[in-house]
Design a protein around this motif. Sequence first.
Motif: not given
Ligand code: MN
Length: 396
Positions: A186, A219, A222, A254, A256, A292
């Motif tokens: 990240k 991810d 990231h 980030d 999400d 995630d």
């Molecule tokens: Mn994250």
Amino acid sequence: MTDKPQVAIHRALDNFNIELPSWGFANTGTRFGKFIQPAAAVTVEDKFSDAGQVHALTGACPTVALHVQWDMPNGLKDVAQVRRLAEKYGVQPGSINPNLFQDQHYKYGSFGNPDPAIREVALQHTRDSIEIATRLESRDISMWFADGSNYPGTANIRHRKQWFEENLKATHDAMSPGQRLLVEYKPFEPAFYHTDIADWGMALLFARTAGPQAKVLVDTGHHYSAQNIEQIVAWLLAEDMLGGFHFNDRRYADDDLTLGSIDPYQVFRIFHEILYFEWESGKPSDIAYMIDQSHNLKGKIEAMIQTVTMAQMLFSKAAIVDYPELAKAQQACDLVRAESLLQDAFATDVRPAIQDWRDSKGLPKDPMTTFRQSGYLEQITKQRAARNSQNVSSYA
Ligand code: MN
Ligand code: RM4
Ligand code: MN
């Protein structure tokens, strides 16, 4: 749609599972506060129950990722309960996530902490997490580190790299042969000057140093804006170092956000690189697809259903790219033809074929509508509202 794409989509969906994050069902927030949802999961049992609902409706989520500290605060003592819940709700424990960022002693880092005693505490928690994974028959130990520093000159970056190498090797040594260590990267947050594993190259080097069972976890949130994630994916596949994904979408950092909500074409391009690799190499990739995301405003179960169905749709679109034609066009440098092959697949309405696949599996054609009509949300709202009303948080 001709028969051929229909067959390709069914085959693709048969092989596509995506893991749900336990934390995606609980009340979460931003650093400025939490807006409490009365239906959010409070206990680990609630999380398994909600994950079980999503799996029952989509047929694509047989596992749930666990964060050790949040879901198993008593460590090994909680294994029996988790096994019982998995049995009861029909979803198995998936990846095990050690938590090396929350406790007070991690203020200056975990594996990268200058204090060897704290590095040892972090390693011990990781070893315990591996033991939990073994007892739960989970394959993947998934490691994300908050380690880094906020100001130039405050950390010895090279020393920290070395400490990470030592602990990652020790982690690798503690795993049993069938297990895998997934190393996540990240670029920033919570550290804002340097992060110890900031990008895929650093994660790759660490994974290589740790040992053969270590792979990189991508991810999607990231990365810096405009970074070419599918190229990273293609490189990791070529190096046999792609272990898994944490899927989510982002606009700024980030965030999400729900997968595909901002840029579905990017997710399609990632899936395309994977499926093109599989077609060309003739071997299936071994990738853990995981979500995630934790939604602060959307209903949590609905957001998960939305995510899974979006993932299935984009995976299906990637599965109908005409690979032989694409390979030919690339070789001939026929740019417009090659690009059009991707665009045509992306533009195809795959929803009828997906509904057909659901039908053939005895799944609801439209998981969201079925969920909304099921009464589950009303039932858990009643059961959990009082407990959730105790849950308050503020920034200061
Ligand atoms: Mn994250
Ligand atoms: C991090 C990272 C990790 C996740 C935590 C909660 O940003 O994405 O994978 O476990 O958030
Ligand atoms: Mn993640």
